[in-house]
Design an enzyme around this catalytic site. Structure first.
Site, short mmCIF file in Angstrom:
data_model
loop_
_atom_site.label_atom_id
_atom_site.label_comp_id
_atom_site.label_asym_id
_atom_site.label_seq_id
_atom_site.Cartn_x
_atom_site.Cartn_y
_atom_site.Cartn_z
N VAL A 118 -17.95 42.61 -27.51
CA VAL A 118 -16.63 42.95 -28.06
C VAL A 118 -15.67 42.57 -26.94
O VAL A 118 -15.57 43.27 -25.93
CB VAL A 118 -16.54 44.44 -28.44
CG1 VAL A 118 -15.13 44.81 -28.87
CG2 VAL A 118 -17.54 44.77 -29.54
N PRO A 119 -14.99 41.44 -27.07
CA PRO A 119 -14.34 40.77 -25.93
C PRO A 119 -13.02 41.36 -25.45
O PRO A 119 -11.97 40.72 -25.52
CB PRO A 119 -14.15 39.35 -26.46
CG PRO A 119 -13.95 39.52 -27.92
CD PRO A 119 -14.86 40.66 -28.31
N CYS A 120 -13.08 42.56 -24.90
CA CYS A 120 -11.86 43.16 -24.35
C CYS A 120 -11.37 42.38 -23.13
O CYS A 120 -10.20 42.48 -22.76
CB CYS A 120 -12.08 44.63 -24.02
SG CYS A 120 -13.37 44.95 -22.84
N HIS A 121 -12.23 41.56 -22.53
CA HIS A 121 -11.81 40.74 -21.39
C HIS A 121 -10.79 39.68 -21.80
O HIS A 121 -10.11 39.13 -20.96
CB HIS A 121 -13.03 40.07 -20.71
CG HIS A 121 -13.80 39.15 -21.60
ND1 HIS A 121 -14.77 39.62 -22.48
CD2 HIS A 121 -13.76 37.81 -21.76
CE1 HIS A 121 -15.29 38.58 -23.12
NE2 HIS A 121 -14.69 37.47 -22.71
#
Length: 159
Positions: A118-121
């Site tokens: 889950v690409p919070c970056h």
């Protein structure tokens, strides 16, 4: 719940899940990696390895994160950010329907239990800065460069 530890360029990744899906992927600076991977985690481990090898841009294993209704809504929204792209916290708040929820969105991003998947970056500050990343800003920079090496390297040289 079953757990596996794999070596990555950013540390030891811990993958936790069961037949209902993967509930957590986190990274640690130290530790040992698993010599045997539980069957229920093998698909996730394979896909994470492919991501780090540069041959995978999306994950399709079942997710089962534990969070509030709002956190799950924010995390689901993160999945819409394309590989190699970024979005600001303000843009993310607008997409979720409440521009005033920017702090709540940022807080939910920080509690994301599914590192990389889950690409919070991919969420950055409105001024383009790398802000707030539970895994450390150096990891966020690495991930963004890994996903978009030509554009991101020059943008974040000063970090």
């Amino acid at each position: 719940m079953e757990t596996a530890y794999i070596k990555t360029p950013l540390g030891i990744a811990e993958i936790v899940g069961d037949e209902n899906g993967i509930c957590s992927v986190s990274v640690h600076d130290q530790g040992t990696f698993s010599t045997e991977i539980p069957a229920k985690l093998q698909n996730a481990v394979s896909q994470l390895n492919e991501y780090f090898e540069g041959t995978r841009t999306a994950f399709d294993f079942k997710l089962n994160p534990k969070g509030t209704e709002f956190q799950n809504k924010v995390w689901k929204g993160l999945l819409s950010i394309p590989f190699g792209k970024t979005r600001t916290y303000l843009e993310q708040s607008k997409i979720l329907g409440d521009v005033k929820a920017i702090r709540a969105v940022a807080s939910a991003n920080g509690k994301n239990p599914l590192w990389i998947v889950v690409p919070c970056h991919r969420v950055i500050g409105s001024d383009g800065s790398l802000t707030g990343y539970a895994g450390g800003l150096w990891r966020k920079k690495w991930l963004l460069e890994h996903e978009n090496p030509t554009n991101q390297q020059s943008l974040f040289d000063e970090l």
